[in-house]
Write a protein that holds these residues in place. Structure first.
Motif, short mmCIF file in Angstrom:
data_model
loop_
_atom_site.label_atom_id
_atom_site.label_comp_id
_atom_site.label_asym_id
_atom_site.label_seq_id
_atom_site.Cartn_x
_atom_site.Cartn_y
_atom_site.Cartn_z
N ASN A 112 0.80 -1.23 0.00
CA ASN A 112 0.00 0.00 0.00
C ASN A 112 0.84 1.28 0.00
N ASN A 113 2.16 1.15 -0.02
CA ASN A 113 3.11 2.27 -0.06
C ASN A 113 3.05 3.17 1.18
N GLN A 114 2.52 2.68 2.29
CA GLN A 114 2.50 3.45 3.53
C GLN A 114 3.83 3.23 4.25
N SER A 115 4.36 4.32 4.83
CA SER A 115 5.67 4.27 5.47
C SER A 115 5.61 4.76 6.91
N VAL A 116 6.58 4.31 7.69
CA VAL A 116 6.77 4.77 9.06
C VAL A 116 8.26 4.75 9.36
N VAL A 117 8.71 5.69 10.20
CA VAL A 117 10.11 5.69 10.63
C VAL A 117 10.14 5.13 12.05
N VAL A 118 10.97 4.11 12.26
CA VAL A 118 11.09 3.45 13.56
C VAL A 118 12.53 3.47 14.03
N ARG A 119 12.71 3.27 15.33
CA ARG A 119 14.05 3.20 15.93
C ARG A 119 14.33 1.76 16.32
N ILE A 120 15.50 1.25 15.93
CA ILE A 120 15.89 -0.11 16.29
C ILE A 120 16.30 -0.13 17.76
N ASN A 121 15.59 -0.97 18.56
CA ASN A 121 15.93 -1.09 19.98
C ASN A 121 15.93 -2.54 20.46
N ASP A 122 15.88 -3.48 19.50
CA ASP A 122 15.83 -4.89 19.89
C ASP A 122 16.48 -5.74 18.79
N ARG A 123 16.78 -6.97 19.11
CA ARG A 123 17.32 -7.94 18.16
C ARG A 123 16.22 -8.89 17.74
#
Length: 148
Positions: free
Chosen positions: A72-83
């Motif tokens: 659907n071409n929807q985006s979000v910016v996330v922060r990596i905090n886990d493995r």
């Protein structure tokens, strides 16, 4: 041989996110069950359903990643905090709210593209950050990932 040594020295002197800057990876994303709320992540933080965080196997902690749902071409910016993810064939596990943002709750798994957009700032750096960023500062986070 000296060229290889030079390249290795250059890469070892770079910060981890610099070596991945702009990296685009495509694959399947899943998301954390709500039952993980409050449990510790690999970074030592507590997982929160309502935060925009994610797990990745190799990206450095605090790397900021744009995740685009290719359906659907929807985006979000996330922060990596886990493995993780620990599911076979997955490249990223999203927090519940991030999965909701890109419209993948119903399907549970989505084909995504991920792109490194930066590194989260420490608390000290955040205190001196611009309160209202300019369009130029925001553009790297808003550029859509192509479906190619």
């Amino acid at each position: 041989m000296s060229v290889i040594v030079s390249i290795m020295l250059l890469l070892s002197s770079m910060k981890p996110t610099e070596t991945h800057s702009g990296l685009i990876q495509k694959g399947k994303a899943s998301f954390y069950s709500k039952r993980f709320h409050g449990k510790k992540t690999s970074s030592g933080e507590r997982y929160q359903n309502d935060e925009l965080t994610a797990a990745h196997l190799s990206l450095p902690m605090n790397t900021m990643v744009e995740v685009t749902n290719l359906a659907n071409n929807q985006s979000v910016v996330v922060r990596i905090n886990d493995r993780g993810p620990h599911g076979k064939g997955r490249i990223i596990d999203l927090a519940y709210s991030a999965a909701k943002t890109i419209g993948m709750l119903k399907s549970g798994v989505a084909n995504v593209a991920i792109r490194v957009v930066g590194r989260a700032r420490s608390v000290a750096e955040q205190e001196t950050a611009v309160l209202f960023p300019t369009n130029t500062q925001l553009m790297p986070m808003l550029t859509p990932v192509s479906n190619n």
